[in-house]
Design a protein around this motif. Structure first.
Motif, PDB file in Angstrom:
ATOM      1  N   GLY A 209       0.857  -1.429   0.046  1.00 46.86           N
ATOM      2  CA  GLY A 209      -0.179   0.113   0.013  1.00 46.86           C
ATOM      3  C   GLY A 209       1.174   1.195  -0.189  1.00 46.86           C
ATOM      4  N   PHE A 210       0.170   1.713   0.015  1.00 50.21           N
ATOM      5  CA  PHE A 210       0.863   3.731   0.240  1.00 50.21           C
ATOM      6  C   PHE A 210       0.774   4.100   0.597  1.00 50.21           C
ATOM      7  CE2 PHE A 210       0.789   8.596  -0.161  1.00 50.21           C
ATOM      8  CZ  PHE A 210       1.779   8.874  -0.559  1.00 50.21           C
ATOM      9  N   GLY A 211       2.277   4.968   1.964  1.00 53.01           N
ATOM     10  CA  GLY A 211       1.459   5.591   3.130  1.00 53.01           C
ATOM     11  C   GLY A 211       1.524   4.701   4.140  1.00 53.01           C
ATOM     12  N   LYS A 212       1.081   5.144   5.015  1.00 53.54           N
ATOM     13  CA  LYS A 212       0.535   4.031   6.064  1.00 53.54           C
ATOM     14  C   LYS A 212      -0.604   2.872   6.048  1.00 53.54           C
ATOM     15  CE  LYS A 212      -0.486   8.573   9.216  1.00 53.54           C
ATOM     16  NZ  LYS A 212      -0.205   9.426   7.583  1.00 53.54           N
ATOM     17  N   LYS A 213      -1.327   2.957   4.291  1.00 51.83           N
ATOM     18  CA  LYS A 213      -1.635   1.673   4.208  1.00 51.83           C
ATOM     19  C   LYS A 213      -0.713   0.309   3.922  1.00 51.83           C
ATOM     20  CE  LYS A 213      -5.514   1.172   1.525  1.00 51.83           C
ATOM     21  NZ  LYS A 213      -6.036   0.234   2.291  1.00 51.83           N
ATOM     22  N   ARG A 214      -0.889  -0.864   4.883  1.00 55.62           N
ATOM     23  CA  ARG A 214       0.077  -1.780   4.597  1.00 55.62           C
ATOM     24  C   ARG A 214      -0.590  -3.110   2.971  1.00 55.62           C
ATOM     25  NH1 ARG A 214      -1.092  -6.858   8.387  1.00 55.62           N
ATOM     26  NH2 ARG A 214      -1.805  -5.096  10.079  1.00 55.62           N
ATOM     27  N   SER A 215      -1.953  -2.728   2.373  1.00 50.97           N
ATOM     28  CA  SER A 215      -2.025  -3.523   1.236  1.00 50.97           C
ATOM     29  C   SER A 215      -2.560  -2.269  -0.224  1.00 50.97           C
ATOM     30  CB  SER A 215      -2.457  -4.858   1.292  1.00 50.97           C
ATOM     31  OG  SER A 215      -1.809  -5.546   2.316  1.00 50.97           O
ATOM     32  N   ALA A 216      -2.517  -3.117  -0.749  1.00 57.88           N
ATOM     33  CA  ALA A 216      -2.854  -2.025  -1.865  1.00 57.88           C
ATOM     34  C   ALA A 216      -3.430  -3.315  -2.956  1.00 57.88           C
ATOM     35  CB  ALA A 216      -3.320  -1.232  -2.601  1.00 57.88           C
ATOM     36  N   THR A 217      -4.490  -3.177  -3.821  1.00 52.69           N
ATOM     37  CA  THR A 217      -4.795  -4.393  -5.024  1.00 52.69           C
ATOM     38  C   THR A 217      -4.332  -4.303  -6.114  1.00 52.69           C
ATOM     39  OG1 THR A 217      -6.445  -5.173  -3.060  1.00 52.69           O
ATOM     40  CG2 THR A 217      -7.092  -5.993  -5.539  1.00 52.69           C
ATOM     41  N   ARG A 218      -3.805  -5.134  -7.088  1.00 54.47           N
ATOM     42  CA  ARG A 218      -4.346  -5.196  -8.220  1.00 54.47           C
ATOM     43  C   ARG A 218      -4.689  -5.959  -9.564  1.00 54.47           C
ATOM     44  NH1 ARG A 218       0.953  -4.060 -10.764  1.00 54.47           N
ATOM     45  NH2 ARG A 218       1.881  -6.530  -9.279  1.00 54.47           N
ATOM     46  N   ALA A 219      -5.780  -5.916 -10.021  1.00 48.15           N
ATOM     47  CA  ALA A 219      -6.254  -7.612 -10.440  1.00 48.15           C
ATOM     48  C   ALA A 219      -6.390  -7.488 -12.142  1.00 48.15           C
ATOM     49  CB  ALA A 219      -8.001  -6.965 -10.520  1.00 48.15           C
ATOM     50  N   THR A 220      -6.502  -8.400 -12.633  1.00 49.95           N
ATOM     51  CA  THR A 220      -6.511  -8.478 -13.929  1.00 49.95           C
ATOM     52  C   THR A 220      -7.839  -9.877 -14.546  1.00 49.95           C
ATOM     53  OG1 THR A 220      -5.012 -10.771 -13.258  1.00 49.95           O
ATOM     54  CG2 THR A 220      -4.010  -8.497 -14.356  1.00 49.95           C
ATOM     55  N   LEU A 221      -7.757 -10.082 -16.164  1.00 51.61           N
ATOM     56  CA  LEU A 221      -8.991 -10.697 -16.514  1.00 51.61           C
ATOM     57  C   LEU A 221      -8.685 -12.320 -16.414  1.00 51.61           C
ATOM     58  CD1 LEU A 221     -11.217  -8.734 -17.560  1.00 51.61           C
ATOM     59  CD2 LEU A 221     -11.410 -10.356 -16.149  1.00 51.61           C
ATOM     60  N   ILE A 222      -6.906 -12.193 -17.036  1.00 50.61           N
ATOM     61  CA  ILE A 222      -6.034 -13.990 -17.511  1.00 50.61           C
ATOM     62  C   ILE A 222      -4.892 -13.704 -17.014  1.00 50.61           C
ATOM     63  CG2 ILE A 222      -6.494 -14.009 -20.276  1.00 50.61           C
ATOM     64  CD1 ILE A 222      -4.194 -11.746 -20.509  1.00 50.61           C
TER      65      ILE A 222
END
Ligand SMILES: C[S@@+](CC[C@H](N)C(=O)[O-])C[C@H]1O[C@@H](n2cnc3c(N)ncnc32)[C@H](O)[C@@H]1O
Length: 222
Positions: A209-222
């Motif tokens: 994640g950015f800054g104080k956030k621990r995680s973020a998400t990327r999503a794809t279709l294949i």
């Protein structure tokens, strides 16, 4: 130090974030449009780097954004494609027409009328903003068009404040308008949001994640 906005739209307040850039606080949603750790930094991390857009700007791209807000993502992409000199189509969605009218006046001294679709062609980027509830305007705009998107910037307010833009059915709409090589990025890493994405047919990748956030998400279709 960057300077603040010249004008502030009605029902918003200006907020200085930790990287020296400004965002707006929405009184209606009781939420800032960006992380207080840095509005510019957050935009660059999720939508230029995590999405691989900076790399993929070698070919022309169609971008779809959930929530135009103060136009920060658009301005970041505009700057990048002016360097790569590739034409981009940036399609965004915004429920508050006053924010979009404010944006064009604030940054480009352009007077835009409140219409269902606000468009402007810059040298390397065309912007289309669908005014109204994205769950309705998006389907209507893409219906009967060949157009498919390469990047999705999922940037609504938080799931708690903006629930309709984080549902399985919203992520199905996003899938239906996307190329199979699409990349969706978002600051949210919540389990329920990831489940809704997966139930709609997206594959999840966990990111820092950015800054104080621990995680973020990327999503794809294949
Ligand atoms: C977090 S802000 C987006 C920040 C923006 N991406 C930027 O770069 O400045 C979320 C935006 O989504 C808009 N929004 C909320 N609900 C919406 C809906 N149902 N349809 C379209 N826009 C919506 C809000 O008005 C707000 O401007």
């Amino acid at each position: 130090m960057k300077t603040g906005f010249i004008n502030i739209p009605p029902n918003y307040e200006q907020v200085l974030t930790e990287d020296g850039s400004y965002t707006l606080y929405s009184k209606k949603y009781d939420e800032n449009c960006h992380s207080t750790s840095g509005a510019d930094g957050e935009t660059e991390k999720y939508f230029l780097i995590d999405s691989h857009l900076n790399h993929d700007l070698k070919t022309s791209q169609t971008i779809f954004e959930t929530g135009f807000g103060i136009g920060k993502s658009f301005l970041a992409v505009k700057k990048s494609c002016e360097q790569s000199k590739n034409k981009i189509h940036f399609i965004s969605t915004e429920i508050d027409p006053n924010l979009v009218i404010w944006f064009f006046k604030e940054y480009f001294n352009l007077q835009k009328l409140s219409q269902d679709i606000i468009e402007h062609d810059f040298e390397y980027i065309k912007i289309t903003i669908l005014i109204g509830d994205a769950t309705e305007t998006t389907k209507a705009y893409f219906q009967d068009k060949e157009l498919k998107v390469d990047k999705v910037f999922q940037d609504a307010f938080s799931p708690k404040k903006n629930p309709t833009l984080w549902t399985k059915s919203w992520f199905e709409i996003l899938k239906s308008i996307s190329n199979e090589t699409v990349t969706l990025t978002t600051y949210s890493a919540s389990h329920s949001i990831r489940k809704n994405l997966e139930d709609a047919g997206w594959k999840i990748e966990n990111l820092k994640g950015f800054g104080k956030k621990r995680s973020a998400t990327r999503a794809t279709l294949i």
